[in-house]
Design a protein around this motif. Sequence first.
Motif, PDB file in Angstrom:
ATOM      1  N   ASP A   1       0.538  43.713   7.193  1.00 36.04           N
ATOM      2  CA  ASP A   1       0.597  41.570   7.145  1.00 36.04           C
ATOM      3  C   ASP A   1       1.769  41.623   7.625  1.00 36.04           C
ATOM      4  O   ASP A   1       2.428  40.388   7.735  1.00 36.04           O
ATOM      5  N   PHE A   2       2.767  42.046   7.827  1.00 33.85           N
ATOM      6  CA  PHE A   2       3.390  41.498   8.588  1.00 33.85           C
ATOM      7  C   PHE A   2       4.740  42.210   9.872  1.00 33.85           C
ATOM      8  O   PHE A   2       5.786  41.538  10.994  1.00 33.85           O
ATOM      9  N   THR A   3       3.624  42.761  10.529  1.00 37.39           N
ATOM     10  CA  THR A   3       4.299  43.063  11.882  1.00 37.39           C
ATOM     11  C   THR A   3       4.316  42.329  13.057  1.00 37.39           C
ATOM     12  O   THR A   3       5.658  42.516  13.846  1.00 37.39           O
ATOM     13  N   THR A   4       3.705  41.151  13.304  1.00 39.15           N
ATOM     14  CA  THR A   4       4.051  39.808  14.261  1.00 39.15           C
ATOM     15  C   THR A   4       4.069  38.722  13.245  1.00 39.15           C
ATOM     16  O   THR A   4       4.580  37.763  13.717  1.00 39.15           O
ATOM     17  N   ALA A   5       5.437  38.565  11.957  1.00 39.30           N
ATOM     18  CA  ALA A   5       5.471  37.480  11.390  1.00 39.30           C
ATOM     19  C   ALA A   5       6.888  37.024  11.882  1.00 39.30           C
ATOM     20  O   ALA A   5       7.403  37.900  12.281  1.00 39.30           O
ATOM     21  N   SER A   6       6.997  36.143  11.259  1.00 39.96           N
ATOM     22  CA  SER A   6       7.586  35.546  11.535  1.00 39.96           C
ATOM     23  C   SER A   6       8.987  34.711  10.016  1.00 39.96           C
ATOM     24  O   SER A   6       7.918  35.051   8.772  1.00 39.96           O
ATOM     25  N   THR A   7       9.690  34.376  10.493  1.00 41.97           N
ATOM     26  CA  THR A   7      10.693  34.385   8.699  1.00 41.97           C
ATOM     27  C   THR A   7      10.382  33.291   8.176  1.00 41.97           C
ATOM     28  O   THR A   7      10.155  33.180   7.289  1.00 41.97           O
ATOM     29  N   VAL A   8       9.643  32.211   8.921  1.00 41.11           N
ATOM     30  CA  VAL A   8       9.292  31.016   8.039  1.00 41.11           C
ATOM     31  C   VAL A   8       7.602  31.391   7.302  1.00 41.11           C
ATOM     32  O   VAL A   8       7.351  30.622   5.981  1.00 41.11           O
ATOM     33  N   GLU A   9       6.951  32.525   8.284  1.00 45.84           N
ATOM     34  CA  GLU A   9       5.601  32.952   7.563  1.00 45.84           C
ATOM     35  C   GLU A   9       5.817  33.354   5.999  1.00 45.84           C
ATOM     36  O   GLU A   9       5.610  33.535   4.924  1.00 45.84           O
ATOM     37  N   MET A  10       7.130  34.545   6.600  1.00 44.97           N
ATOM     38  CA  MET A  10       7.523  35.693   5.404  1.00 44.97           C
ATOM     39  C   MET A  10       7.792  34.493   4.045  1.00 44.97           C
ATOM     40  O   MET A  10       7.386  34.553   3.050  1.00 44.97           O
ATOM     41  N   TYR A  11       7.947  33.288   4.362  1.00 39.37           N
ATOM     42  CA  TYR A  11       8.881  32.738   3.233  1.00 39.37           C
ATOM     43  C   TYR A  11       7.513  32.068   2.688  1.00 39.37           C
ATOM     44  O   TYR A  11       7.905  31.905   1.412  1.00 39.37           O
ATOM     45  N   LEU A  12       6.815  31.307   3.403  1.00 33.98           N
ATOM     46  CA  LEU A  12       5.564  30.709   3.201  1.00 33.98           C
ATOM     47  C   LEU A  12       4.764  31.670   1.983  1.00 33.98           C
ATOM     48  O   LEU A  12       4.011  31.126   1.326  1.00 33.98           O
ATOM     49  N   ARG A  13       4.636  32.684   2.364  1.00 34.88           N
ATOM     50  CA  ARG A  13       4.163  33.027   1.692  1.00 34.88           C
ATOM     51  C   ARG A  13       4.435  33.882   0.211  1.00 34.88           C
ATOM     52  O   ARG A  13       3.781  34.070  -1.464  1.00 34.88           O
ATOM     53  N   HIS A  14       5.631  33.524  -0.585  1.00 39.36           N
ATOM     54  CA  HIS A  14       6.055  33.178  -1.504  1.00 39.36           C
ATOM     55  C   HIS A  14       5.495  34.668  -2.572  1.00 39.36           C
ATOM     56  O   HIS A  14       4.903  34.315  -3.960  1.00 39.36           O
ATOM     57  N   THR A  15       5.698  35.700  -1.406  1.00 40.54           N
ATOM     58  CA  THR A  15       5.372  37.019  -2.843  1.00 40.54           C
ATOM     59  C   THR A  15       6.222  37.129  -3.790  1.00 40.54           C
ATOM     60  O   THR A  15       5.426  38.322  -4.567  1.00 40.54           O
ATOM     61  N   GLU A  16       6.858  36.681  -3.855  1.00 41.22           N
ATOM     62  CA  GLU A  16       7.755  36.781  -5.341  1.00 41.22           C
ATOM     63  C   GLU A  16       6.961  36.092  -6.646  1.00 41.22           C
ATOM     64  O   GLU A  16       6.852  36.839  -7.973  1.00 41.22           O
ATOM     65  N   GLN A  17       5.674  34.860  -6.196  1.00 40.65           N
ATOM     66  CA  GLN A  17       4.937  34.467  -7.266  1.00 40.65           C
ATOM     67  C   GLN A  17       3.717  35.527  -8.409  1.00 40.65           C
ATOM     68  O   GLN A  17       3.290  35.902  -9.180  1.00 40.65           O
ATOM     69  N   TYR A  18       3.350  36.682  -7.190  1.00 44.39           N
ATOM     70  CA  TYR A  18       2.964  37.515  -7.599  1.00 44.39           C
ATOM     71  C   TYR A  18       3.884  39.068  -8.378  1.00 44.39           C
ATOM     72  O   TYR A  18       3.185  39.451  -9.566  1.00 44.39           O
ATOM     73  N   TRP A  19       4.495  39.082  -8.218  1.00 42.86           N
ATOM     74  CA  TRP A  19       5.826  40.257  -9.023  1.00 42.86           C
ATOM     75  C   TRP A  19       5.949  39.142 -10.599  1.00 42.86           C
ATOM     76  O   TRP A  19       5.902  40.418 -11.406  1.00 42.86           O
TER      77      TRP A  19
END
Length: 255
Positions: free
Chosen positions: A71-89
Amino acid sequence: MESTQILKVEIQDNGVARIELHRPEARNALNLELRQALSETFQKLNKNIAVRAIVLTGGEKVFAAGADIQDFTTASTVEMYLRHTEQYWQSLTDCSKPIIAAVNGYALGGGCELAMHADIIVAGQSAKFGQPEVKLGLMPGAGGTQRLLRAIGKFQTMLLVLSGKLISAEEAKGMGLVSEVVEDENTMALAATIASFSPIAVQQIKEVTHLGQDMSLQSALSLERKAFQILFDTKDQKEGANAFFDKRPAQYRGE
Ligand code: CAA
């Protein structure tokens, strides 16, 4: 309650809900689909009055090998930020029911962080814990530095997050990361005991313990006293006292 291919959910008659991560081909790595399914499941179980305790497991072989690295091999900072994975936790953090992580096999990186969202971690003999993100040129991003620090202190945390070293169930228990170590096949038993108690008492205990961590001792003791007093208005408290004197098991209805 609906199961999906990657998440099996079962609500037992004793009030224990069992959630099993099921991506064996990727060692239960947490991809976005799995995180989303976990989040929705916790929200539903939290609202379900029949559920008194929630067990989160990866099954017999592996708890979770961390975030899905694909999921993050080629991800950029902005992409990681926009995923907001904290919402799932957050659905786990917001859950008022007791959560027991039943860990067999590897609980690494995001998998160890997932286990740390539970209230109790029961480890089978085969469990192995670690925060190996540093080996990937990364660092933990969902509590692996902060929840671990608060659970086991600075020097053991630094050892794990800086070395990426894996530790056994017994070592994790010695550090205070694991609540108890049992045979692999017995990781569910504790949840049944907790589910047999008054759900109102159980949830008050959980809430006060969590909130108290970030309060002054005086305020936390006051909160504890109020919650203790509130329980005297429950039928469950009367049932508990009467059952004691009748020398019979109490039947708690959550009233
Ligand atoms: N993400 C994606 N795929 C993973 C994975 C992961 N975290 N862990 C394992 N897999 C995949 C492997 O790529 C492999 O796939 P293929 O069969 O297609 O090759 C399959 O699962 C089986 O893996 P192994 O052959 O390595 O199985 P093993 O039993 O020999 O070893 C393991 C198990 C020790 C868990 C090992 O797979 C491993 O070290 N995994 C990576 C652990 C890791 O680094 N976790 C941290 C991830 S980063 C993170 O979690 C931070 C964050 O939150 C952002």
